[in-house]
Design an enzyme around this catalytic site. Sequence first.
Site, PDB file in Angstrom:
ATOM      1  CB  THR A  82      -0.926   0.017   1.224  1.00 58.64           C
ATOM      2  OG1 THR A  82      -1.774  -1.136   1.185  1.00 58.64           O
ATOM      3  CG2 THR A  82      -1.798   1.270   1.227  1.00 58.64           C
ATOM      4  CE  LYS A 140      -5.403  -1.745   2.024  1.00 58.58           C
ATOM      5  NZ  LYS A 140      -4.087  -2.399   2.018  1.00 58.58           N
ATOM      6  CE  LYS A 145       2.179   1.942   4.794  1.00 56.77           C
ATOM      7  NZ  LYS A 145       1.789   1.240   3.533  1.00 56.77           N
TER       8      LYS A 145
END
Length: 290
Positions: free
Chosen positions: A97, A172, A240
């Site tokens: 990701t 995502k 993150k």
Amino acid sequence: MSKCAFLGLGVMGYPMAGHLIAAGHEVTVYNRTAAKAGRWTAQHGGRAASTPCEAAQGADFVMACVGNDDDLRNVCLGADGAFAGMSGGAVFVDHTTVSPMVTRELHAIAAEQDKGFVDAPVSGGQAGAENGQLVVMCGGDQSHCDAAAPMIAAYSKLFRRIGDSGAGQIAKSVNQICIAGLVQGLSEGLAFAEKAGIDARAVVEVIGGGAAGSWQMVNRSETMLADEFEHGFAVDWMRKDLAICLATAEESGASLPVTALVDQFYKDVQQMGGGRWDTSSLLKRLRAFG
């Protein structure tokens, strides 16, 4: 069957690479900590390489699942990077990701070198990786996504191309935005039930089959009520990912007020020492701060 390389043997990559070799593919692995690559080959067979470049040599497909934008650049670029070892026509499949920006950057570099680059972040967590039941959302050229699909099938239950380069990463982000809001809502509901002095487990049993039901409620409510937060995706990694969501929203003009607020709640959890707790630890924050 194809010749594959897998870069990054963390909690996700380790079992994903194992599924590839179980499906009959020839697999070479690389991990920054070489001892882990040695453990993987002892368990699964295959071969370990000392650099991403070495791992990628002769591979039809190179998969990666590393930490962040910088980690991805490091395994792709430079004399020891995977791109230096890949042949023309090979396809790089990134399961990390990362930001759409770095995805598009690497896609362009790969295209200049006659190599494919597919952004293919995953959802399903460690259990999904171990059970080969991940959901994979992809961006990139249609031909490259189609070519990679049989490889990705080894560890996924659903594979879908969303659009051009970067589209998988944006999908995502949508996933993480939805999870953040759901977990905060579930945490508030459970905390409310506890404060009101009613049986929270009974409440979950009743409402779980209705409109309030969710994967998070089914799979996390019991461990949340038991004050157990070692069952999934870590808060440090969620922050993150949410930073990517918020930065991408800033660029596109999207408004993410709930996501921004929940990100700050996760910051509180980190300050409580819970950076490695799973994302359902938002309830622990509510118990501590009210």
